[in-house]
Design an enzyme around this catalytic site. Structure first.
Site, mmCIF file in Angstrom:
data_model
loop_
_atom_site.group_PDB
_atom_site.id
_atom_site.type_symbol
_atom_site.label_atom_id
_atom_site.label_comp_id
_atom_site.label_asym_id
_atom_site.label_seq_id
_atom_site.Cartn_x
_atom_site.Cartn_y
_atom_site.Cartn_z
ATOM 1 N N ARG A 180 0.828 -1.220 0.000
ATOM 2 C CA ARG A 180 0.000 0.000 0.000
ATOM 3 C C ARG A 180 0.857 1.262 0.000
ATOM 4 N NH1 ARG A 180 -3.741 -0.489 4.975
ATOM 5 N NH2 ARG A 180 -1.839 -1.468 5.769
ATOM 6 N N ASN B 128 -6.494 -2.435 2.101
ATOM 7 C CA ASN B 128 -6.457 -3.884 2.254
ATOM 8 C C ASN B 128 -7.876 -4.424 2.256
ATOM 9 O OD1 ASN B 128 -3.704 -4.251 2.417
ATOM 10 N ND2 ASN B 128 -3.632 -4.293 4.655
#
Length: 772
Positions: free
Chosen positions: A31, A49
């Site tokens: 990320r 996520n």
């Protein structure tokens, strides 16, 4: 965390896309990588996520979106890995700014659970920098290293779903966690001396002796004095002792009930490792990898400061590893010498992982316990690799390697596979993949069976598997088979040696036809005898046993597995029958007159003397005839002795070629002329090493003969016998010279630790036939 997006304004040529990314994309800095890439290209949107992986949306000029997509795949950094990327076009919204959004758990879990990773160089530098706030902190970690599988409670991988939820980050750590430019941006295990886990030193009765750096210093002193220390590592406890101190190593062997099996050794650095072992570039790379496994390497005979001979008695190799955590690094730096670093358990039991369990099970082994307060949610032992045919080959799939994800084209419905009895490991199948969980142990022990039950629950939970079928070994008396029967789902009983072959086929994405050479110690056969020297043809869900080693009797049954001398008696009896008992063969000399009388009666009356076609047991018989090993204290000891002897041979003693005889609808490889010649040559004084080498060449000739008769271009070598580097390399070379394409287990263990992969593949093929 970045500020909320500003007011929306749609750019005329703007594009907006959604990407659903699967693979190793959680707990690896994916990320933050996406965030920095999007910001660099001036794109708006978000990344989060999910239970299935990572979802992201980006918006901006079409050219910038195209560059983002190209860089996403090109610049992703290991251990992150993109396996799947589904794209969907969306209407632009005029959003400004890019954010990391809160995680979502609204889909069925299928994300890759990453293995635990060894300390990275950046964190190591901080640990040894007196000016750094993490100086000498044993739990330093970042996005690129540290615990993953061992601390995760549930997917998606966020701090609140890990063992780190017990530790509230201090302002300095929180600032790092929120800073996109920091390598600890969203590093879920982030901590420091002010807010993270702490060391504690205990006596065997659990009494607290010291804390923090004082605890570490006292352990250093204890190891220098030859004392045994139980250390809580990434995935569980390890037992440490000075590897140079023969008396201390003997004490550990006595307390652990491990008379001869080699111990692993930890060296402080690659330089220290090269002082005691020969390292090839590939072995060095494996040692220094993020997995940081135990690597079997050749010991130096000319080492200036050698390790004690009883660390690996009679073994030319050392199981070598480097420090995996900051704690290990600090300890090894202070010691300056190698230590035995063996699993914190009694032989055959699972590794201890919590303090109470360690005090209960290791109190009469360890003199001191160096523990910490970060819980280990999922115990995981050290992985073991060996170089075979120039490739790092997994012998034990555990820390740093497991969970291991493999594609399986036939896998459509969710599956659970329970493995075998020895070297147990569990696998699940889902969404076109098979995931092999970490090594558990041998299910003969209550503690291992309890650990097996927890592993089944963990793997089902992580991947939300409600199985359409449960696969297990065909042996009716295995604990794993009984568990399969009790789960309440349809059960697929998978032939043991077929599972070995299918594991190799799955690893290499082979559809067949394949000739599988499945050689191991023991496996339940379709005729209720003990198989282990098998040749199977496999195509789709169909398989056929076309050849095997000529069966022989094992006087004493399971006792023969522990005593190669018994197996040798069974083999020699097939040659000499009544004349055997008056001969002077080495196996007979290993028994008293009374014992010989009992063995003779057992074989004549076929009492507790099951038939076997096992290649592993034939290795045992040869070890006994050559007087290399009459009694074995651990699995594979006799076969290893034959391999090591053969590696020392200056010449190869030629033995009679394998004979082929009909055996019902199969053919059998007749080893009797070879064994007779081997025994005669032993009496004649031929070098044991040359005879051991001759035996290896005989086995390879048998494989090539059957392969030529079968006429199948693809050959898969599988089963525990192919952990033998010499046998495997000779077989691969001869088969390739004969025009065959040869495949073997590399990432999946060739031994029973890989059975669950083959079982899952078998069940997937059956379900595919039913639904197809």
């Amino acid at each position: 965390m970045p500020m909320e997006p500003a007011a929306c304004l749609v750019v005329p040529d703007a594009q907006r896309i959604r990407l659903d990314v699967t693979g190793a994309v959680q707990g690896v800095g994916f990320r933050p990588f996406v965030y920095r890439l999007a910001v660099d290209e001036g794109l708006a949107g978000h990344v989060r996520n999910t239970a299935a992986g990572v979802t992201l949306e980006v918006e901006g000029p079409g050219s910038a979106v195209d560059r983002f997509l190209a860089r996403l795949r090109r610049e992703v950094r290991l251990p992150a890995r993109i396996d799947g990327l589904a794209r969907e076009g969306l209407q632009p919204t005029g959003e400004r700014g890019f954010t990391i959004a809160s995680s979502s758990a609204d889909t069925a879990p299928s994300v890759h659970i990453l293995p635990d990773l060894a300390l990275c160089e950046d964190c190591r530098a901080e640990v040894f920098d007196p000016a750094d706030r993490r100086y000498r902190y044993p739990f330093t970690t970042c996005m690129h290293c540290g615990p993953r599988y061992s601390i995760i409670a549930a997917a998606p991988y966020d701090r609140a779903r890990t063992a780190m939820r017990h530790f509230v980050m201090c302002p300095a750590c929180q600032a790092e966690y929120d800073d996109p430019a920091c390598r600890r941006f969203h590093a879920e295990a982030n901590a420091c001396p002010e807010c993270g886990p702490q060391l504690a030193l205990h006596a065997p009765d659990g009494a607290l002796l010291a804390e923090a750096d004082d605890a570490l210093e006292r352990v250093v002193g204890a190891l220098r004095e030859g004392r045994i220390v139980a250390l809580k590592g990434l995935g569980g406890f390890q037992l440490l002792v000075d590897a140079r101190n023969e008396e201390a190593v003997a004490r550990l062997r006595e307390r652990k009930y491990r008379p001869a099996k080699p111990f692993a050794v930890m060296a402080g650095s690659v330089t220290d490792a090269e002082a005691i072992a020969h390292l090839s570039p590939v072995e060095r790379a494996a040692l220094e990898s993020a997995a940081a496994p135990i690597v079997l390497v050749q010991a130096r005979k000319d080492a200036a400061r050698p390790i004690a001979p009883n660390v690996a008695p009679g073994n030319p190799n050392i199981g070598l590893m480097l420090p995996t955590t900051p704690l290990h690094c600090l300890l090894m730096d202070a010691l300056g010498f190698p230590v035995v670093a063996t699993s914190g358990n009694r032989s055959g039991e699972p590794i201890a992982a919590d303090d109470d369990g360690a005090f209960a099970n290791l109190a009469d082994i360890a003199d001191l316990f160096l523990t910490h307060d970060r819980p280990i949610l999922h115990p995981v032992d050290d992985s073991v690799l060996r170089m075979i045919a120039g490739q790092p080959t997994v012998l034990r799939c555990a820390r740093g390697v497991a969970p291991l994800v493999l594609p399986e084209a036939k896998q459509a419905q969710p599956l659970l596979a329970l493995g075998g009895h020895m070297k147990s490991a569990v696998a699940v199948g889902r969404d076109g993949q098979i995931v092999l969980g970490p090594h558990i142990g041998d299910l003969a022990h209550r503690e291992a069976r309890e650990a097996f039950g927890r592993s089944v629950a963990t793997m089902r939970s992580f991947y939300a598997v409600e199985p359409a079928a449960v696969a297990c070994d065909a042996h009716p008396d295995y604990h794993s088979t009984r568990v399969a029967d009790g789960l309440g789902f349809p059960v697929s009983r998978v032939p043991h040696h077929l599972a070995h072959v299918l594991a190799v086929m799955t690893e290499h994405a082979l559809s067949g036809p394949v000739l599988g050479v499945a050689w191991d110690g023991t496996g339940y056969g379709a005729d209720a005898t003990l198989w282990g020297g098998e040749f199977l043809t496999v195509h789709g869900a169909r398989h056929h046993r076309i050849a095997h080693l000529l069966p022989f009797h094992l006087p004493g049954g399971e006792a023969a597995i522990r005593e190669p001398r018994r197996t040798a008696i069974g083999v020699l009896n097939a040659l000499h029958d009544g004349a055997l008992w008056e001969s002077e063969h080495a196996p007979l000399s290993a028994f008293s007159v009374e014992e010989r009388t009992t063995l003779r009666a057992m074989l004549e009356r076929r009492l507790n003397s099951p038939l076997t076609s096992s290649a592993g047991r034939l290795f045992d018989a040869v070890a006994s005839i050559l007087n290399l090993c009459q009694r074995a204290s651990f699995d594979g000891e006799a076969a290893m002795a034959v391999e090591f002897a053969a590696q020392e041979a200056k010449a190869v003693h030629a033995l009679p070629s394998p004979g082929i005889v009909r055996a019902g609808d199969t053919v059998a490889i007749d080893w009797r002329p070879m064994i007779s010649a081997l025994a005669d040559a032993t009496h004649a004084g031929v070098a044991v090493e040359e005879l051991a080498a001759g035996f290896h060449h005989w086995l390879v000739e048998a494989i090539v003969q059957v392969a030529r008769q079968a006429g199948i271009a693809q050959v898969a070598l599988s089963g525990g016998c192919f952990q033998n580097a010499l046998l495997t390399e000779l077989a691969m070379a001869r088969l390739q010279q004969a025009g065959f394409r040869v495949y073997r287990a590399v990432r999946v263990p060739a031994n029973d630790g890989g059975l669950a992969v083959g079982q899952a593949a078998y069940a997937a093929r059956l379900l595919d036939e039913v639904t197809g």
